[in-house]
Write a protein that holds these residues in place. Structure first.
Motif, PDB file in Angstrom:
ATOM      1  N   TYR A   1       0.336  -1.526   0.059  1.00 16.47           N
ATOM      2  CA  TYR A   1      -0.135  -0.476  -0.174  1.00 16.47           C
ATOM      3  C   TYR A   1       1.433   1.121   0.384  1.00 16.47           C
ATOM      4  N   GLN A   2       1.945   1.404   0.687  1.00 12.50           N
ATOM      5  CA  GLN A   2       2.809   2.914   1.378  1.00 12.50           C
ATOM      6  C   GLN A   2       2.980   2.881  -0.389  1.00 12.50           C
ATOM      7  N   PRO A   3       3.670   1.851  -1.264  1.00 16.94           N
ATOM      8  CA  PRO A   3       4.127   2.676  -2.413  1.00 16.94           C
ATOM      9  C   PRO A   3       2.894   3.552  -3.306  1.00 16.94           C
ATOM     10  N   LEU A   4       2.018   3.166  -3.220  1.00 17.96           N
ATOM     11  CA  LEU A   4       0.419   3.487  -3.673  1.00 17.96           C
ATOM     12  C   LEU A   4       0.179   4.913  -3.827  1.00 17.96           C
ATOM     13  N   ILE A   5       0.170   5.085  -2.109  1.00 18.12           N
ATOM     14  CA  ILE A   5       0.160   6.386  -1.834  1.00 18.12           C
ATOM     15  C   ILE A   5       1.027   7.757  -2.265  1.00 18.12           C
ATOM     16  N   ALA A   6       2.331   6.772  -1.417  1.00 15.38           N
ATOM     17  CA  ALA A   6       3.845   7.660  -1.579  1.00 15.38           C
ATOM     18  C   ALA A   6       4.833   7.144  -2.534  1.00 15.38           C
ATOM     19  N   PRO A   7       4.307   6.850  -4.219  1.00 13.58           N
ATOM     20  CA  PRO A   7       4.942   6.592  -5.147  1.00 13.58           C
ATOM     21  C   PRO A   7       6.160   7.543  -5.197  1.00 13.58           C
ATOM     22  N   GLY A   8       6.916   8.453  -4.718  1.00 14.70           N
ATOM     23  CA  GLY A   8       8.239   9.437  -4.467  1.00 14.70           C
ATOM     24  C   GLY A   8       7.362  10.559  -6.084  1.00 14.70           C
ATOM     25  N   ALA A   9       8.622  11.268  -6.014  1.00 13.64           N
ATOM     26  CA  ALA A   9       8.808  12.823  -6.556  1.00 13.64           C
ATOM     27  C   ALA A   9       8.550  12.018  -7.879  1.00 13.64           C
ATOM     28  N   ASN A  10       7.210  13.252  -8.753  1.00 14.92           N
ATOM     29  CA  ASN A  10       6.609  12.866  -9.709  1.00 14.92           C
ATOM     30  C   ASN A  10       6.441  11.980 -10.267  1.00 14.92           C
ATOM     31  N   ASP A  11       6.079  10.702  -9.420  1.00 15.05           N
ATOM     32  CA  ASP A  11       5.306   9.873  -9.784  1.00 15.05           C
ATOM     33  C   ASP A  11       4.065   9.212  -9.531  1.00 15.05           C
ATOM     34  N   ILE A  12       3.529   7.824  -9.671  1.00 16.52           N
ATOM     35  CA  ILE A  12       2.154   8.189  -9.343  1.00 16.52           C
ATOM     36  C   ILE A  12       2.393   6.644  -8.860  1.00 16.52           C
ATOM     37  N   GLY A  13       0.617   6.817  -8.055  1.00 16.86           N
ATOM     38  CA  GLY A  13       0.214   5.241  -7.514  1.00 16.86           C
ATOM     39  C   GLY A  13      -0.635   4.638  -8.872  1.00 16.86           C
ATOM     40  N   LEU A  14      -1.112   3.977  -9.252  1.00 12.04           N
ATOM     41  CA  LEU A  14      -2.441   4.034 -10.168  1.00 12.04           C
ATOM     42  C   LEU A  14      -2.974   2.323  -9.628  1.00 12.04           C
ATOM     43  N   ILE A  15      -4.719   2.973  -9.950  1.00  6.81           N
ATOM     44  CA  ILE A  15      -5.137   0.885  -9.259  1.00  6.81           C
ATOM     45  C   ILE A  15      -6.044   1.750 -10.838  1.00  6.81           C
ATOM     46  N   ALA A  16      -6.414  -0.149 -11.127  1.00 12.79           N
ATOM     47  CA  ALA A  16      -7.579   0.003 -12.126  1.00 12.79           C
ATOM     48  C   ALA A  16      -7.680  -1.185 -12.153  1.00 12.79           C
ATOM     49  N   GLY A  17      -9.326  -1.315 -12.385  1.00 12.52           N
ATOM     50  CA  GLY A  17     -10.081  -2.092 -11.861  1.00 12.52           C
ATOM     51  C   GLY A  17     -11.093  -2.351 -10.748  1.00 12.52           C
ATOM     52  N   ASP A  18     -12.030  -3.778 -10.876  1.00 11.11           N
ATOM     53  CA  ASP A  18     -13.506  -4.622 -10.447  1.00 11.11           C
ATOM     54  C   ASP A  18     -13.148  -3.986  -8.792  1.00 11.11           C
ATOM     55  N   LEU A  19     -13.627  -2.822  -8.204  1.00  6.42           N
ATOM     56  CA  LEU A  19     -13.235  -2.730  -6.784  1.00  6.42           C
ATOM     57  C   LEU A  19     -14.359  -3.313  -5.816  1.00  6.42           C
ATOM     58  N   ASN A  20     -15.750  -3.595  -6.267  1.00  9.70           N
ATOM     59  CA  ASN A  20     -16.959  -3.838  -6.212  1.00  9.70           C
ATOM     60  C   ASN A  20     -17.276  -2.888  -4.884  1.00  9.70           C
ATOM     61  N   VAL A  21     -17.070  -1.551  -5.663  1.00 11.19           N
ATOM     62  CA  VAL A  21     -17.952  -0.414  -4.299  1.00 11.19           C
ATOM     63  C   VAL A  21     -17.529   0.807  -5.623  1.00 11.19           C
ATOM     64  N   THR A  22     -19.199   1.381  -5.180  1.00 10.06           N
ATOM     65  CA  THR A  22     -19.403   2.186  -6.464  1.00 10.06           C
ATOM     66  C   THR A  22     -19.062   3.629  -5.487  1.00 10.06           C
ATOM     67  N   VAL A  23     -19.089   5.132  -6.929  1.00 15.94           N
ATOM     68  CA  VAL A  23     -18.053   5.912  -6.221  1.00 15.94           C
ATOM     69  C   VAL A  23     -18.150   6.540  -4.943  1.00 15.94           C
ATOM     70  N   ALA A  24     -19.940   6.034  -4.726  1.00 18.15           N
ATOM     71  CA  ALA A  24     -20.079   6.620  -3.037  1.00 18.15           C
ATOM     72  C   ALA A  24     -19.278   6.444  -2.167  1.00 18.15           C
ATOM     73  N   GLY A  25     -19.278   4.721  -2.489  1.00 22.20           N
ATOM     74  CA  GLY A  25     -18.305   3.761  -1.741  1.00 22.20           C
ATOM     75  C   GLY A  25     -17.100   4.299  -1.648  1.00 22.20           C
ATOM     76  N   LEU A  26     -16.332   4.947  -2.581  1.00 21.27           N
ATOM     77  CA  LEU A  26     -14.803   5.035  -2.302  1.00 21.27           C
ATOM     78  C   LEU A  26     -14.886   6.903  -2.225  1.00 21.27           C
ATOM     79  N   ASN A  27     -15.977   8.125  -1.846  1.00 15.63           N
ATOM     80  CA  ASN A  27     -15.387   9.280  -2.147  1.00 15.63           C
ATOM     81  C   ASN A  27     -16.661   9.528  -0.578  1.00 15.63           C
ATOM     82  N   GLN A  28     -17.147   9.020  -0.170  1.00 10.85           N
ATOM     83  CA  GLN A  28     -17.930   8.993   1.765  1.00 10.85           C
ATOM     84  C   GLN A  28     -17.503   8.198   2.548  1.00 10.85           C
ATOM     85  N   ASN A  29     -17.895   8.359   3.839  1.00 11.29           N
ATOM     86  CA  ASN A  29     -17.312   7.512   5.039  1.00 11.29           C
ATOM     87  C   ASN A  29     -18.226   6.352   4.696  1.00 11.29           C
TER      88      ASN A  29
END
Length: 266
Positions: free
Chosen positions: A181-209
């Motif tokens: 998990y740590q490399p995804l959220i702190a990938p390094g200067a000018n870099d990116i953590g990237l997730i693509a897939g079927d996460l079985n959550v909705t947009v509301a599930g991602l963005n709300q408490n």
């Protein structure tokens, strides 16, 4: 700033029609000047060599051949496919991220859960679908990449809780406390953590408490685009600007999931 074209699809298996649908979408996008740089498939066959695998392997010289394959890491599970364009290096690093043997996660379990909950967590991990990860390079930047067909159902550690969309919250609890998990959220200067897939959550599930005290947010700090349960998400290095997403859309295909595409600028 580099523009990375990403395509993700839960194919719900590999069928001849699915391979044709996917190839038609890829051909259409290329014909309109949008070359996919990262193509990732969830619920591919458990072993390499299926019809979608073969179709991707035959796309031609613009891509690293053949696609990389990784498993979900559980008995009876399916697989993942990753194909990158020749502009992207690191496809060969694609592999199952086995949380059962993740030393950081195991330390967290032993340090933070009661003895009964530790036993529950270890048993649950034996049958939980695992993500797959890769360390990719594009335009001089590093992409810490993860795909996942996230597990469904109520939590056993976070007892009885289910996320919006049906995902098992324990999967995200384990992910957030793992070594991957740590490399995804702190990938390094000018870099990116990237997730693509079927996460079985909705947009509301991602963005709300979530309302779960031990897991208030599923993927805090990630931004992106979504189509129902499918997502393309990015996370910058702390203090840097969020990635942006353009040319986003979806294509209906022979699956319960659409093919989701977006250009990620970071």
């Amino acid at each position: 700033m580099p523009d990375l074209n990403v395509m993700t699809w839960n194919s719900t298996g590999e069928t001849a029609q699915g391979a044709t649908d996917l190839q038609n979408v890829i051909n259409h996008m290329i014909a309109n000047g949008w070359q996919p740089d990262v193509i990732v498939i969830q619920e591919a066959n458990a072993a390499a060599g299926g019809v979608i695998y073969q179709m991707l392997a035959g796309l031609g010289g613009a891509y690293n051949q053949p696609p990389a394959h990784a498993t979900e890491g559980v008995p009876g599970g399916r697989g993942y496919l990753l194909l990158t364009s020749i502009a992207v290096a690191g496809q060969g690093t694609f592999a199952t991220a086995d949380l059962r043997n993740d030393t950081v996660l195991q330390h967290w379990i032993s340090s933070n859960l009661s003895r009964p909950a530790q036993q529950t967590a270890c048993a649950e991990l034996q049958t939980m679908r695992m993500p797959a990860t890769a360390t990719l390079a594009f335009d001089g930047r590093t992409l810490h990449f993860l795909t996942w067909h996230a597990p469904r159902g109520p939590g056993q550690v976070l007892t009885g809780a289910t996320l919006r969309g049906g995902a098992n919250p324990d999967g995200y609890l384990f992910l957030q406390n793992s070594d991957i998990y740590q490399p995804l959220i702190a990938p390094g200067a000018n870099d990116i953590g990237l997730i693509a897939g079927d996460l079985n959550v909705t947009v509301a599930g991602l963005n709300q408490n979530t309302g779960i005290p031990d897991l208030p947010y599923i993927l805090p700090g990630f931004v992106g685009v979504s189509d129902n349960l499918d997502h393309i998400l990015g996370h910058p290095n702390p203090g840097e600007a969020n990635p942006t997403f353009s040319n986003s859309g979806h294509f209906v295909a022979s699956s319960t999931h659409n093919i989701l595409v977006s250009t990620v600028t970071f």
